[in-house]
Write a protein that holds these residues in place. Structure first.
Motif, PDB file in Angstrom:
ATOM      1  N   UNK A  60       0.818  -1.210   0.000  1.00  0.00           N
ATOM      2  CA  UNK A  60       0.000   0.000   0.000  1.00  0.00           C
ATOM      3  C   UNK A  60       0.853   1.261   0.000  1.00  0.00           C
ATOM      4  N   UNK A  61       0.230   2.334  -0.457  1.00  0.00           N
ATOM      5  CA  UNK A  61       0.827   3.661  -0.339  1.00  0.00           C
ATOM      6  C   UNK A  61       0.312   4.291   0.950  1.00  0.00           C
ATOM      7  N   UNK A  62       1.153   5.027   1.627  1.00  0.00           N
ATOM      8  CA  UNK A  62       0.788   5.674   2.883  1.00  0.00           C
ATOM      9  C   UNK A  62       0.120   7.018   2.615  1.00  0.00           C
ATOM     10  N   UNK A  63      -1.010   7.226   3.269  1.00  0.00           N
ATOM     11  CA  UNK A  63      -1.678   8.521   3.261  1.00  0.00           C
ATOM     12  C   UNK A  63      -1.856   8.963   4.705  1.00  0.00           C
ATOM     13  N   UNK A  64      -1.464  10.188   4.992  1.00  0.00           N
ATOM     14  CA  UNK A  64      -1.593  10.724   6.353  1.00  0.00           C
ATOM     15  C   UNK A  64      -2.430  12.005   6.289  1.00  0.00           C
ATOM     16  N   UNK A  65      -3.744  11.865   6.386  1.00  0.00           N
ATOM     17  CA  UNK A  65      -4.632  13.036   6.290  1.00  0.00           C
ATOM     18  C   UNK A  65      -4.379  14.026   7.424  1.00  0.00           C
ATOM     19  N   UNK A  99       2.963   5.121  13.562  1.00  0.00           N
ATOM     20  CA  UNK A  99       2.425   5.835  12.401  1.00  0.00           C
ATOM     21  C   UNK A  99       3.162   7.147  12.151  1.00  0.00           C
ATOM     22  N   UNK A 100       3.636   7.792  13.223  1.00  0.00           N
ATOM     23  CA  UNK A 100       4.337   9.069  13.067  1.00  0.00           C
ATOM     24  C   UNK A 100       5.633   8.915  12.280  1.00  0.00           C
ATOM     25  N   UNK A 101       6.194   7.715  12.227  1.00  0.00           N
ATOM     26  CA  UNK A 101       7.454   7.493  11.519  1.00  0.00           C
ATOM     27  C   UNK A 101       7.256   7.325  10.014  1.00  0.00           C
ATOM     28  N   UNK A 102       6.016   7.224   9.578  1.00  0.00           N
ATOM     29  CA  UNK A 102       5.722   7.022   8.165  1.00  0.00           C
ATOM     30  C   UNK A 102       5.577   8.358   7.443  1.00  0.00           C
ATOM     31  N   UNK A 103       5.819   8.330   6.142  1.00  0.00           N
ATOM     32  CA  UNK A 103       5.716   9.538   5.320  1.00  0.00           C
ATOM     33  C   UNK A 103       4.657   9.350   4.244  1.00  0.00           C
ATOM     34  N   UNK A 104       4.017  10.443   3.865  1.00  0.00           N
ATOM     35  CA  UNK A 104       3.040  10.385   2.788  1.00  0.00           C
ATOM     36  C   UNK A 104       3.663   9.799   1.526  1.00  0.00           C
TER      37      UNK A 104
END
Length: 309
Positions: free
Chosen positions: A221-226, A260-265
């Motif tokens: 999956x691709x990461x999305x951080x709304x 989750x905070x360690x992930x990037x859009x």
């Protein structure tokens, strides 16, 4: 505001039959006049006695250039209806339809002849997409002999996820698509999703979340951080082509992950997660929520965009 009911569909898709059925129902025998605007004449005609009984007046507008607010207001003044039904021409782009400012669309319904759906979906996809994009109800009729109704549903849901879809054959409404039609085994310890099955899983989860509660899924999956998303959550998902190259949507569910905070859009990850049914504020109700068991960085797949075709 004047209530308007729009019935979409290509010629011979069942629009007239649906409206006739509606006018004949006891609940429709209500006070006031109904203005029925027909934008194309098919093989089936409206029964004059039924129109009289239901206090319905019919007006025909076959030229798209005449379907303008001024003409519609003229008809409203002529008949003074309590409600308006529009049998819209399927070859006219619904996106271009203009109504008087005080006409409010209460419901939009699209009728589809299941036997000709593949042809229209292949050759007139943009017109068909505009018909169903804002419809609350999609009716597939004449489904007799059609074996792969699940693909029909996926194609429609990819464009309009919220629409209710009904399949009908000569005997009436057809029951929902069964689990055995899914391209993966729900009994495996981990449901592995690939480019072909991710979109099916996503849409089926919206309709049949009970099938997946407590089960584990794994997908790239691709990461999305709304913005304003709760701490400890992100959205793993995929970009999907819902109609054409210019019509894209990101399909994914909220996922709880302590890092989750360690992930990037737009980062690509391999997600293993357990599915649950929970209230989530962004859903404005209950829906699928993932609980990550593992999130690993990975390479982007060869095909980054999935399709429902």
């Amino acid at each position: 505001m004047k209530p308007v009911y729009v019935i979409n569909g290509f010629l011979e898709s069942g629009k007239t039959e649906f409206i006739t059925y509606t006018l004949a129902q006891p609940y429709f025998q209500i006070g006031g006049r109904t203005l029925l605007i027909v934008c194309e004449e098919g093989e089936n005609e409206y029964d004059a006695q039924l129109l009289k009984l239901s206090r319905t007046v019919l007006e025909l507008i076959e030229d798209e250039s005449q379907f303008q607010p001024a003409k519609l207001i003229e008809l409203e003044k002529k008949h003074k209806p309590e409600r308006i039904i529009i049998e819209y021409n399927g070859m006219w782009n619904y996106k271009e339809m203009k109504l008087p400012w005080h006409w409010k669309i209460e419901q939009q319904i699209t009728t589809i002849d299941a036997s000709t759906f593949p042809m229209y979906f292949t050759n007139m996809k943009s017109l068909l997409a505009e018909q169903i994009r804002s419809s609350e109800l999609i009716i597939f009729n004449r489904c007799d002999g059609v074996e792969d109704l699940s693909s029909y549903k996926r194609n429609v849901k990819a464009i309009n996820q919220k629409a209710e879809i009904v399949f009908e054959d000569a005997n009436g409404e057809i029951n929902e698509i069964m689990e055995e039609d899914l391209p993966y085994d729900l009994k495996t310890d981990v449901i592995e999703l690939n480019n072909d099955s991710y979109g099916i899983w996503y849409l089926d989860s919206l309709d049949h979340l009970e099938r997946y509660e407590g089960k584990t899924v794994r997908f790239t999956a691709m990461v999305l951080k709304p913005k304003d998303f709760p701490t400890g959550y992100f959205v793993p998902g995929r970009m999907a082509m819902t109609c054409c190259a210019d019509d894209m949507a990101f399909l994914g569910f909220a996922c709880e992950y302590e890092r989750a905070d360690s992930l990037s859009d737009k980062q690509w990850v391999k997600v293993t997660a357990k599915v649950s049914k929970e209230y989530f504020a962004d859903y404005q109700g209950e829906g699928p929520v993932l609980h990550a068991l593992g999130v690993e960085q990975t390479k982007a797949p060869k095909e980054t965009v999935i399709s429902f075709v």
